[in-house]
Design a protein around this motif. Structure first.
Motif, PDB file in Angstrom:
ATOM      1  N   LEU A  10      12.820-108.817  -7.880  1.00 15.03           N
ATOM      2  CA  LEU A  10      11.469-108.534  -7.382  1.00 15.03           C
ATOM      3  C   LEU A  10      11.096-107.063  -7.500  1.00 15.03           C
ATOM      4  O   LEU A  10       9.976-106.677  -7.157  1.00 15.03           O
ATOM      5  CB  LEU A  10      11.325-108.988  -5.934  1.00 15.03           C
ATOM      6  CG  LEU A  10      11.292-110.498  -5.721  1.00 15.03           C
ATOM      7  CD1 LEU A  10      11.178-110.819  -4.245  1.00 15.03           C
ATOM      8  CD2 LEU A  10      10.141-111.131  -6.472  1.00 15.03           C
ATOM      9  N   GLY A  11      12.033-106.215  -7.981  1.00 17.71           N
ATOM     10  CA  GLY A  11      11.700-104.821  -8.247  1.00 17.71           C
ATOM     11  C   GLY A  11      12.113-103.852  -7.160  1.00 17.71           C
ATOM     12  O   GLY A  11      11.657-102.706  -7.159  1.00 17.71           O
ATOM     13  N   PHE A  12      12.972-104.233  -6.270  1.00 14.26           N
ATOM     14  CA  PHE A  12      13.478-103.337  -5.242  1.00 14.26           C
ATOM     15  C   PHE A  12      14.873-102.873  -5.620  1.00 14.26           C
ATOM     16  O   PHE A  12      15.577-103.537  -6.379  1.00 14.26           O
ATOM     17  CB  PHE A  12      13.555-104.059  -3.884  1.00 14.26           C
ATOM     18  CG  PHE A  12      12.231-104.550  -3.370  1.00 14.26           C
ATOM     19  CD1 PHE A  12      11.268-103.653  -2.942  1.00 14.26           C
ATOM     20  CD2 PHE A  12      11.950-105.894  -3.310  1.00 14.26           C
ATOM     21  CE1 PHE A  12      10.056-104.093  -2.464  1.00 14.26           C
ATOM     22  CE2 PHE A  12      10.742-106.356  -2.836  1.00 14.26           C
ATOM     23  CZ  PHE A  12       9.788-105.453  -2.417  1.00 14.26           C
ATOM     24  N   SER A  13      15.283-101.737  -5.068  1.00 15.67           N
ATOM     25  CA  SER A  13      16.660-101.310  -5.292  1.00 15.67           C
ATOM     26  C   SER A  13      17.576-102.184  -4.419  1.00 15.67           C
ATOM     27  O   SER A  13      17.161-102.635  -3.348  1.00 15.67           O
ATOM     28  CB  SER A  13      16.823 -99.829  -4.942  1.00 15.67           C
ATOM     29  OG  SER A  13      16.583 -99.612  -3.572  1.00 15.67           O
ATOM     30  N   PRO A  14      18.813-102.414  -4.849  1.00 13.93           N
ATOM     31  CA  PRO A  14      19.699-103.339  -4.126  1.00 13.93           C
ATOM     32  C   PRO A  14      20.005-102.938  -2.684  1.00 13.93           C
ATOM     33  O   PRO A  14      20.269-103.784  -1.845  1.00 13.93           O
ATOM     34  CB  PRO A  14      20.976-103.349  -4.964  1.00 13.93           C
ATOM     35  CG  PRO A  14      20.564-102.899  -6.304  1.00 13.93           C
ATOM     36  CD  PRO A  14      19.403-101.972  -6.105  1.00 13.93           C
TER      37      PRO A  14
END
Length: 133
Positions: A10-14
């Motif tokens: 979804l485009g977030f950092s882990p």
């Protein structure tokens, strides 16, 4: 799907902690990018698989950010008064209502008995004073 992979999809950092509104916004963006109806016929199968992955990632992250209910994983305590204290507060109306009904019933039946006794006494000892009942 694991949370790290879902965040990455979804485009977030882990290691980020997105809010529910951020997750919804990212999901909507990705859905518009990968919706199968927006692609030509020969690319629909790829878009459909990507769309399913995005939907799965959204459901995985949404489940993790939902607020747990106060009753989840806890036991209902009953305090000395007998009032169940679930959901972080005591529900005293559950205890008060039966007592109020009992008191009202006793008062009403007591009033009926008092009225009958008054009528019997009036019949037994009639008053000749016109101002007394």
């Amino acid at each position: 799907m694991q949370r790290g992979a879902a965040k990455k999809l979804l485009g977030f950092s882990p290691n980020s902690r997105p809010t529910l509104s951020q997750i919804k916004a990212a999901y909507r963006r990705k859905v518009l990018e990968s919706h199968p109806d927006l692609f030509p016929a020969h690319e629909k199968s790829q878009a459909e698989s990507k769309f399913k992955q995005v939907s799965e990632a959204y459901s995985c992250l949404q489940e993790g950010t939902r607020f747990r209910s106060p009753m989840e994983g806890t036991y209902v305590r009953v305090v000395r008064t007998g009032v169940p204290t679930g959901y972080g507060r005591s529900n005293r109306t559950l205890v008060k209502t039966p007592f109020v009904l009992l008191v009202l019933g006793i008062v009403s039946f007591g009033g009926l008995n008092a009225t009958r006794a008054y009528k019997r006494q009036k019949e037994a000892y009639p008053s000749h004073n016109p101002f007394l009942p």
